[in-house]
Structure formats: C-alpha cells, structure tokens
Design a protein around this motif. Structure first.
Motif, PDB file in Angstrom:
ATOM      1  N   GLU A  43       0.826  -1.204   0.000  1.00  0.00           N
ATOM      2  CA  GLU A  43       0.000   0.000   0.000  1.00  0.00           C
ATOM      3  C   GLU A  43       0.865   1.261   0.000  1.00  0.00           C
ATOM      4  O   GLU A  43       0.549   2.236  -0.688  1.00  0.00           O
ATOM      5  CB  GLU A  43      -0.955   0.004   1.192  1.00  0.00           C
ATOM      6  CG  GLU A  43      -1.949   1.151   1.141  1.00  0.00           C
ATOM      7  CD  GLU A  43      -3.063   1.039   2.175  1.00  0.00           C
ATOM      8  OE1 GLU A  43      -3.089   0.061   2.944  1.00  0.00           O
ATOM      9  OE2 GLU A  43      -3.902   1.955   2.216  1.00  0.00           O
ATOM     10  N   ASN A  44       1.948   1.279   0.765  1.00  0.00           N
ATOM     11  CA  ASN A  44       2.821   2.464   0.845  1.00  0.00           C
ATOM     12  C   ASN A  44       4.313   2.139   0.832  1.00  0.00           C
ATOM     13  O   ASN A  44       5.133   3.047   0.671  1.00  0.00           O
ATOM     14  CB  ASN A  44       2.516   3.238   2.139  1.00  0.00           C
ATOM     15  CG  ASN A  44       1.128   3.873   2.112  1.00  0.00           C
ATOM     16  OD1 ASN A  44       0.815   4.662   1.227  1.00  0.00           O
ATOM     17  ND2 ASN A  44       0.287   3.509   3.071  1.00  0.00           N
ATOM     18  N   LYS A  47       6.892   3.090  -2.061  1.00  0.00           N
ATOM     19  CA  LYS A  47       6.854   4.465  -2.571  1.00  0.00           C
ATOM     20  C   LYS A  47       8.187   5.176  -2.299  1.00  0.00           C
ATOM     21  O   LYS A  47       9.041   4.670  -1.559  1.00  0.00           O
ATOM     22  CB  LYS A  47       5.685   5.216  -1.933  1.00  0.00           C
ATOM     23  CG  LYS A  47       4.328   4.671  -2.412  1.00  0.00           C
ATOM     24  CD  LYS A  47       3.143   5.263  -1.662  1.00  0.00           C
ATOM     25  CE  LYS A  47       1.821   4.713  -2.219  1.00  0.00           C
ATOM     26  NZ  LYS A  47       0.639   5.127  -1.416  1.00  0.00           N
ATOM     27  N   HIS A  80       4.581  -0.767  -6.653  1.00  0.00           N
ATOM     28  CA  HIS A  80       3.832   0.494  -6.592  1.00  0.00           C
ATOM     29  C   HIS A  80       4.522   1.429  -5.612  1.00  0.00           C
ATOM     30  O   HIS A  80       4.630   1.069  -4.450  1.00  0.00           O
ATOM     31  CB  HIS A  80       2.403   0.208  -6.130  1.00  0.00           C
ATOM     32  CG  HIS A  80       1.541   1.423  -5.960  1.00  0.00           C
ATOM     33  ND1 HIS A  80       0.989   2.083  -7.034  1.00  0.00           N
ATOM     34  CD2 HIS A  80       1.156   2.108  -4.860  1.00  0.00           C
ATOM     35  CE1 HIS A  80       0.279   3.109  -6.580  1.00  0.00           C
ATOM     36  NE2 HIS A  80       0.367   3.155  -5.276  1.00  0.00           N
ATOM     37  N   TRP A  84       5.910   9.465  -8.243  1.00  0.00           N
ATOM     38  CA  TRP A  84       4.593   9.983  -7.839  1.00  0.00           C
ATOM     39  C   TRP A  84       4.819  11.360  -7.243  1.00  0.00           C
ATOM     40  O   TRP A  84       5.813  11.573  -6.544  1.00  0.00           O
ATOM     41  CB  TRP A  84       3.983   9.029  -6.802  1.00  0.00           C
ATOM     42  CG  TRP A  84       2.546   9.216  -6.478  1.00  0.00           C
ATOM     43  CD1 TRP A  84       1.557   9.696  -7.281  1.00  0.00           C
ATOM     44  CD2 TRP A  84       1.904   8.849  -5.234  1.00  0.00           C
ATOM     45  NE1 TRP A  84       0.353   9.666  -6.614  1.00  0.00           N
ATOM     46  CE2 TRP A  84       0.535   9.147  -5.367  1.00  0.00           C
ATOM     47  CE3 TRP A  84       2.363   8.303  -4.030  1.00  0.00           C
ATOM     48  CZ2 TRP A  84      -0.390   8.933  -4.343  1.00  0.00           C
ATOM     49  CZ3 TRP A  84       1.440   8.083  -3.018  1.00  0.00           C
ATOM     50  CH2 TRP A  84       0.082   8.386  -3.177  1.00  0.00           C
ATOM     51  N   ASN A 126       2.863   7.285 -11.604  1.00  0.00           N
ATOM     52  CA  ASN A 126       1.537   7.314 -10.995  1.00  0.00           C
ATOM     53  C   ASN A 126       0.978   8.741 -11.030  1.00  0.00           C
ATOM     54  O   ASN A 126       1.672   9.682 -10.628  1.00  0.00           O
ATOM     55  CB  ASN A 126       1.667   6.846  -9.529  1.00  0.00           C
ATOM     56  CG  ASN A 126       0.355   6.451  -8.885  1.00  0.00           C
ATOM     57  OD1 ASN A 126      -0.559   5.975  -9.554  1.00  0.00           O
ATOM     58  ND2 ASN A 126       0.275   6.635  -7.567  1.00  0.00           N
ATOM     59  N   GLU A 127      -0.226   8.900 -11.559  1.00  0.00           N
ATOM     60  CA  GLU A 127      -0.987  10.149 -11.413  1.00  0.00           C
ATOM     61  C   GLU A 127      -0.296  11.387 -11.981  1.00  0.00           C
ATOM     62  O   GLU A 127      -0.192  12.410 -11.315  1.00  0.00           O
ATOM     63  CB  GLU A 127      -1.330  10.369  -9.927  1.00  0.00           C
ATOM     64  CG  GLU A 127      -2.108   9.209  -9.327  1.00  0.00           C
ATOM     65  CD  GLU A 127      -2.486   9.426  -7.856  1.00  0.00           C
ATOM     66  OE1 GLU A 127      -2.044  10.425  -7.267  1.00  0.00           O
ATOM     67  OE2 GLU A 127      -3.229   8.581  -7.311  1.00  0.00           O
ATOM     68  N   GLN A 204      -7.025   2.948 -11.579  1.00  0.00           N
ATOM     69  CA  GLN A 204      -7.156   2.801 -10.125  1.00  0.00           C
ATOM     70  C   GLN A 204      -8.571   2.400  -9.741  1.00  0.00           C
ATOM     71  O   GLN A 204      -8.780   1.584  -8.854  1.00  0.00           O
ATOM     72  CB  GLN A 204      -6.745   4.097  -9.415  1.00  0.00           C
ATOM     73  CG  GLN A 204      -5.256   4.398  -9.529  1.00  0.00           C
ATOM     74  CD  GLN A 204      -4.838   5.621  -8.723  1.00  0.00           C
ATOM     75  OE1 GLN A 204      -5.613   6.166  -7.934  1.00  0.00           O
ATOM     76  NE2 GLN A 204      -3.607   6.064  -8.909  1.00  0.00           N
ATOM     77  N   HIS A 206     -11.089   4.073  -8.177  1.00  0.00           N
ATOM     78  CA  HIS A 206     -11.651   4.505  -6.892  1.00  0.00           C
ATOM     79  C   HIS A 206     -13.002   5.145  -7.207  1.00  0.00           C
ATOM     80  O   HIS A 206     -13.055   6.290  -7.661  1.00  0.00           O
ATOM     81  CB  HIS A 206     -10.736   5.531  -6.217  1.00  0.00           C
ATOM     82  CG  HIS A 206      -9.415   4.983  -5.794  1.00  0.00           C
ATOM     83  ND1 HIS A 206      -9.296   4.022  -4.820  1.00  0.00           N
ATOM     84  CD2 HIS A 206      -8.159   5.251  -6.212  1.00  0.00           C
ATOM     85  CE1 HIS A 206      -8.016   3.728  -4.641  1.00  0.00           C
ATOM     86  NE2 HIS A 206      -7.304   4.454  -5.479  1.00  0.00           N
ATOM     87  N   GLU A 235      -6.650  -0.428  -8.033  1.00  0.00           N
ATOM     88  CA  GLU A 235      -6.905   0.053  -6.665  1.00  0.00           C
ATOM     89  C   GLU A 235      -8.402   0.123  -6.385  1.00  0.00           C
ATOM     90  O   GLU A 235      -8.889   1.068  -5.758  1.00  0.00           O
ATOM     91  CB  GLU A 235      -6.268   1.438  -6.453  1.00  0.00           C
ATOM     92  CG  GLU A 235      -4.783   1.462  -6.761  1.00  0.00           C
ATOM     93  CD  GLU A 235      -4.124   2.820  -6.508  1.00  0.00           C
ATOM     94  OE1 GLU A 235      -4.726   3.683  -5.844  1.00  0.00           O
ATOM     95  OE2 GLU A 235      -2.993   3.004  -6.988  1.00  0.00           O
ATOM     96  N   TRP A 265      -8.279  -2.165  -3.107  1.00  0.00           N
ATOM     97  CA  TRP A 265      -7.322  -1.358  -2.329  1.00  0.00           C
ATOM     98  C   TRP A 265      -7.487  -1.593  -0.829  1.00  0.00           C
ATOM     99  O   TRP A 265      -7.824  -0.675  -0.066  1.00  0.00           O
ATOM    100  CB  TRP A 265      -7.423   0.117  -2.711  1.00  0.00           C
ATOM    101  CG  TRP A 265      -6.147   0.864  -2.418  1.00  0.00           C
ATOM    102  CD1 TRP A 265      -5.994   1.940  -1.576  1.00  0.00           C
ATOM    103  CD2 TRP A 265      -4.844   0.609  -2.944  1.00  0.00           C
ATOM    104  NE1 TRP A 265      -4.674   2.339  -1.555  1.00  0.00           N
ATOM    105  CE2 TRP A 265      -3.950   1.543  -2.387  1.00  0.00           C
ATOM    106  CE3 TRP A 265      -4.323  -0.347  -3.843  1.00  0.00           C
ATOM    107  CZ2 TRP A 265      -2.575   1.574  -2.683  1.00  0.00           C
ATOM    108  CZ3 TRP A 265      -2.964  -0.318  -4.137  1.00  0.00           C
ATOM    109  CH2 TRP A 265      -2.122   0.630  -3.564  1.00  0.00           C
ATOM    110  N   TRP A 273      -8.094   3.076   3.179  1.00  0.00           N
ATOM    111  CA  TRP A 273      -7.669   4.484   3.293  1.00  0.00           C
ATOM    112  C   TRP A 273      -8.871   5.416   3.363  1.00  0.00           C
ATOM    113  O   TRP A 273      -8.743   6.571   3.727  1.00  0.00           O
ATOM    114  CB  TRP A 273      -6.762   4.858   2.105  1.00  0.00           C
ATOM    115  CG  TRP A 273      -7.463   4.966   0.778  1.00  0.00           C
ATOM    116  CD1 TRP A 273      -8.320   4.058   0.237  1.00  0.00           C
ATOM    117  CD2 TRP A 273      -7.346   6.029  -0.172  1.00  0.00           C
ATOM    118  NE1 TRP A 273      -8.759   4.485  -0.995  1.00  0.00           N
ATOM    119  CE2 TRP A 273      -8.169   5.684  -1.283  1.00  0.00           C
ATOM    120  CE3 TRP A 273      -6.632   7.226  -0.218  1.00  0.00           C
ATOM    121  CZ2 TRP A 273      -8.290   6.504  -2.404  1.00  0.00           C
ATOM    122  CZ3 TRP A 273      -6.756   8.032  -1.339  1.00  0.00           C
ATOM    123  CH2 TRP A 273      -7.576   7.671  -2.414  1.00  0.00           C
TER     124      TRP A 273
END
Ligand code: XIL
Length: 299
Positions: A43-44, A47, A80, A84, A126-127, A204, A206, A235, A265, A273
């Motif tokens: 999840e994190n 990064k 992942h 970012w 990412n993004e 993703q 969401h 996600e 996710w 989250w």
C-alpha cells in the motif's frame, strides 16, 4: 472456485489486494489476505519516501517484508510506485532541473535493481495527469523537468528490469468521456507509435460520488487494450461497496482479454484508506459482504 484468486485464475487472471505492512501481525487480516488473493501491492512501502528517504540511501526493509510475505504465501507482486508527486522525501522536493531529472533516473534504477526479476508489473509513473477538462499534465516537480520525463522513466525502467511489465497508473481515468482519460489514452497511443516501452495501463478505479461507476468503463478498458497494452484494475474500491457495481467492474474486466487482473485497495473496510466509505469486500469483522459474493459469482 471458492476464493477470489482461484476464481480469477479460471480465466487466467489474478485477483489482488493492497497489503499494509503494519497489518501483517494481525492474524485475522493475514488469514483473509492469504486465503483470498493471489496478487499483492504494497500500500505504501515501495513508494519514494519509503525506499529512498535520503538521496542514494535505499531502504527496502518494509517493502521486502511485504514482498517476502507475498512470495511465502504463493502470490505475485505489483510494484507500486516508482514516481509519484506526493510522498516525496524532502531531499527530492528540494531538487529541480537536471539534478532532479538525474535523481529521478537514479531512483528508478535503485528500486528496480533491488527487485529485479521479482515484480510482475511496476507502476512506473503514478498520477501524472491533471484532473478536470484541461487534458494536460499535472503540475509537479517532475513535470517541470520537461514533458519527456515520463518516457525517460519508462525507458530507464525497461533497461533496469526487462522482465517487469511497465505500467502507467492513474485515477479518474475510468470514465471514457472524461478529458483526463482521453489525455492518458493519447499518451499511451503516442508511446506505442514511437516505441516508448509501455506494457500496461492501471485504472485505479476509486469509485465514489465524485467518480461514479459508469457503463462506459468497459469501453475505457477495451480502448486502452486496443492500443496493444494490458489493462489492470489496480486500486478498486467503491463507496458503499454496491454489489451491482462490483459485479459490473468484474464483468467489464472479464469481457476484455487484455484486462489481466483486478486489485482491491485493501482487505477489510477497517483497513481502507477511506474506511468511512466502507468500500471493500470484507467487513471490519472479517465477514464477506454482499459485494464479495457478487464478485466471486461474476469471476
Ligand atoms: C494511499 C494509501 O492507501 C494511504 O495509506 C496513504 O496514506 C496515501 O496513499 N492512489 C494511489 C495509492 O496510487 O498509492 C494511494 O494510496 C491511494 C490513491
């Protein structure tokens, strides 16, 4: 099949979840995660702030813990994420221009070298696109080094680990009619035309009142796939966990041969989250929600 992973495998796909390192000591959590899923995303823990807290000092303790857990439990891992705009350590935020560009390249090389041969697909970038109707890139320190930063990242990534699939991942690119979706589509088409190495697009997914599931999601998946890339739902979570929406998303992926897998996710609502949206397949008590059954039956 009686689990999400086994059901997805019937059509050659995977069904994954985000894993939080801090939850690996919770046996109720790991029991569900190991039973149901066959793909894991940290999840994190992979990064930038986690893996390169100081320039050139790479730390893989937390990422490795999740990777080791996944492999021990027979699962593959999505990486992942390499680049970012949030989650940047202070040293990176303080750089610009050619120094930042070099640091970006060094980061991709450093992380990918550590996990070489051990990652199914990396979210390389990412993004990077702006929300709304501009159809442009998001303003970020990476973007200010030049518009070619994304393709430089993908070329660097291909050389660093030729075995990993290289993905561009983003949110609010689920609705085919949105400008952001079209902007990402145009970039991927351009990359394929010019031979920039890209293998997959991560949606993703969401879903919420701001980005409601729309029936044109299948068109988004099939349109990207038609460019010659795999598509992964990376996600997935749905505000309120509507079983109808979860089933529709699953059916949309299954309808497109190059949609290779779905990741939700998080495991339980309490791990999410956005836990107040109760968006996942398992309740906080570990129970299977109606959305779980809807997905399992659709797979
Ligand atoms: C989120 C995590 O779930 C949170 O724990 C963290 O505080 C912030 O990042 N898009 C992404 C994910 O690509 O990495 C984000 O994950 C959610 C949005």
């Amino acid at each position: 099949a009686s689990t999400l992973g086994a059901a997805a495998q019937q059509s050659g796909r995977y069904f994954g979840t985000a894993i939080a390192g801090g939850r690996l000591g919770d046996s109720a959590y790991t029991t569900i995660a190991s039973r149901e899923f066959d793909m894991v995303t940290a999840e994190n823990e992979m990064k930038i702030d986690a893996t390169e807290p100081q320039r050139g000092r790479f730390v893989f303790t937390s990422g490795d813990r999740i990777h080791d857990w996944a492999v021990r439990n027979g699962k593959r891992v999505r990486g992942h994420t390499l680049l970012w705009h949030p989650g940047q350590p202070a040293w990176l935020q303080s750089l610009s221009g050619s120094a930042l560009r070099q640091a970006m390249i060094d980061h991709v090389n450093g992380v990918m070298a550590h996990y070489k041969g051990k990652i199914y697909a990396w979210d390389v970038v990412n993004e990077a696109f702006a929300d709304g109707n501009s159809g442009g890139r998001r303003d970020s320190n990476f973007q200010r080094t030049g518009n070619d930063w994304i393709e430089v990242a993908f070329r660097t990534a291909r050389a660093a680990d030729p075995a990993a699939k290289l993905c561009y991942n983003d949110y609010n690119i689920d609705n085919w009619t949105w400008a952001k979706t079209q902007a990402v589509y145009n970039m991927v088409r351009d990359f394929k035309q010019r031979g920039v190495p890209i293998d997959c697009v991560g949606l993703q997914a969401h879903f919420s009142s701001g980005n409601p599931y729309n029936g044109n999601f299948r068109t988004t998946i099939s349109s990207f796939a038609a460019l010659g890339v795999d598509v992964q739902i990376t996600e997935l979570d749905v505000q309120g966990a509507s079983p109808t929406t979860y089933a529709a998303v699953t059916n949309d992926c299954l309808a497109v041969p190059r949609c290779t897998g779905i990741t939700v996710w998080g495991v339980r609502d309490s791990d999410s989250w956005r836990s107040s949206d109760a968006p996942l397949l398992f309740g906080g008590d570990g129970s299977k929600k109606p959305a779980y059954t809807a997905v399992l039956n659709a797979l």
